[in-house]
Write a protein that holds these residues in place. Structure first.
Motif, mmCIF file in Angstrom:
data_model
loop_
_atom_site.group_PDB
_atom_site.id
_atom_site.type_symbol
_atom_site.label_atom_id
_atom_site.label_comp_id
_atom_site.label_asym_id
_atom_site.label_seq_id
_atom_site.Cartn_x
_atom_site.Cartn_y
_atom_site.Cartn_z
ATOM 1 N N TRP A 1 0.798 -1.226 0.000
ATOM 2 C CA TRP A 1 0.000 0.000 0.000
ATOM 3 C C TRP A 1 0.832 1.279 0.000
ATOM 4 O O TRP A 1 0.304 2.333 -0.329
ATOM 5 N N SER A 2 2.097 1.222 0.355
ATOM 6 C CA SER A 2 2.861 2.466 0.460
ATOM 7 C C SER A 2 3.541 2.844 -0.855
ATOM 8 O O SER A 2 3.438 3.993 -1.304
ATOM 9 N N TRP A 3 4.233 1.916 -1.487
ATOM 10 C CA TRP A 3 4.997 2.257 -2.680
ATOM 11 C C TRP A 3 4.134 2.555 -3.911
ATOM 12 O O TRP A 3 4.391 3.569 -4.597
ATOM 13 N N PRO A 4 3.114 1.748 -4.250
ATOM 14 C CA PRO A 4 2.380 1.992 -5.507
ATOM 15 C C PRO A 4 1.794 3.397 -5.649
ATOM 16 O O PRO A 4 2.040 4.069 -6.659
ATOM 17 N N PRO A 5 1.022 3.913 -4.666
ATOM 18 C CA PRO A 5 0.470 5.263 -4.861
ATOM 19 C C PRO A 5 1.544 6.348 -4.887
ATOM 20 O O PRO A 5 1.419 7.333 -5.618
ATOM 21 N N ALA A 6 2.618 6.158 -4.102
ATOM 22 C CA ALA A 6 3.705 7.144 -4.116
ATOM 23 C C ALA A 6 4.398 7.151 -5.480
ATOM 24 O O ALA A 6 4.753 8.220 -6.008
#
Length: 348
Positions: free
Chosen positions: A16-21
């Motif tokens: 959940w942290s890397w993809p949207p960033a």
């Protein structure tokens, strides 16, 4: 007229942290490239693909995605990582490859499976296998303690340290359908995890696999450069654009113990903010560069050359047919436009 942006697609699992960033970072660059999550519901054979680049983080656990990505590569997409190599790769092959590349690697041996799928009749289907194993010979070659792990695994699953023949046999008897390797245990003084992007950039991190924590790297300049050089040898041979290579360092020698990580950990909670920010920005650099280049995953494969030649031949035939049809139409028009000559009556 404004050009349509080049599209980057993202296949992900539970992270959940890397993809949207990452998606936001690509958008922020304003480079004519956009990134988005891919949505799928079935794929038609030879279906065209709207993406210039696809970043794959989950196909090793979702087989349909792997089939989709192979077709995407056929359509000229740059897939990170190459789904054909990823599907074929295993840790035993990697150990052999490292040896041929002159990269230090622990002694490794792959073992026949403990169990088999229904339909395998042991005394008929397995006539090429020697049984029982010579466990003493295995231990003499590898030594003790040893690492016993899944040849296709990742994420520290099905990885064991064994200290005796009895413990090795016990773990083997519990392996089920998995193909397992037994590997020399490197008593390391230092440990490095290297993030490898685009087969060009190597980000060296000091890591402690016992506590799963990162530390500030303090490797000597010579060791730091060797970590970079060995990582580049490995990812370029494997054609991985996103990977981590792990090295157990004993007496100043980095042993490549695991570099089959084509969906490496990029979570902010495990990496920490500094390493996480590097992954976000440099992955954005990579996909933008690939999106603007003619590079395709299929470039290295023979089947792609044949497919492209067939497309060119078909296009040439179609163009020739169109030219012939146009010429015929022109001839017909010219014939209709020419007035018929009137036959003169001779005078009497």
């Amino acid at each position: 007229m404004q050009k349509e942006p080049l599209k980057v697609g993202l296949l992900v699992g539970r992270e959940w942290s890397w993809p949207p960033a990452f998606i936001e970072e690509v958008k922020r660059r304003n480079e004519g490239v956009t990134a988005e999550f891919i949505t799928l519901g079935g794929t038609i054979m030879n279906e065209a693909n709207p993406y210039r680049v696809i970043v794959d983080r989950i196909s090793h656990e979702v087989p349909y995605y792997r089939s989709y990505l192979k077709n995407a590569a056929l359509q000229g997409v740059a897939v990170i990582n190459d789904p054909f190599m990823w599907a074929a790769d295993d840790k035993f092959f990697d150990a052999s490859l490292a040896t041929q590349l002159n990269v230090a690697s622990p002694k490794t041996m792959v073992l026949p499976n403990k169990e088999y799928i229904p339909g395998i009749v042991h005394n008929e289907s397995l006539r090429n296998l020697v049984y029982p194993f010579d466990w003493d010979a295995i231990v003499r070659y590898i030594g003790m303690p040893a690492i016993f792990k899944d040849a296709h695994g990742g994420g520290w699953k099905d990885v064991y340290v064994v200290h005796s023949i009895d413990e090795l046999i016990m773990r083997y008897n519990q392996a089920g359908l998995l193909t397992m390797i037994v590997q020399e245990f490197i008593e390391w003084q230092e440990y490095a995890r290297c993030m490898c992007l685009g087969q060009q950039e190597i980000y060296v991190m000091k890591y402690d696999p016992r506590t799963r924590q990162y530390h500030e790297p303090d490797f000597s300049p010579q060791l730091h450069q060797r970590l970079i050089d060995d990582s580049l040898k490995l990812v370029r041979a494997l054609n991985y654009d996103m990977n981590t290579a792990e090295f157990a360092i004993r007496d100043g020698i980095p042993y490549a113990i695991d570099f089959m990580n084509p969906a490496p950990d990029m979570d902010v909670n495990s990496l920490g903010q500094k390493h996480f920010d590097w992954m976000v920005t440099h992955m954005a650099d990579l996909v933008i560069r690939l999106a603007k280049s003619p590079q395709s995953t299929s470039d290295r494969y023979e089947w792609a050359k044949h497919a492209r030649a067939a497309v060119v031949a078909t296009d040439t035939e179609r163009a020739a047919a169109v030219t012939q049809a146009a010429a015929a139409d022109t001839a017909n028009v010219a014939t209709k436009a020419t007035p018929a000559k009137t036959k003169k009556t001779p005078k009497s």
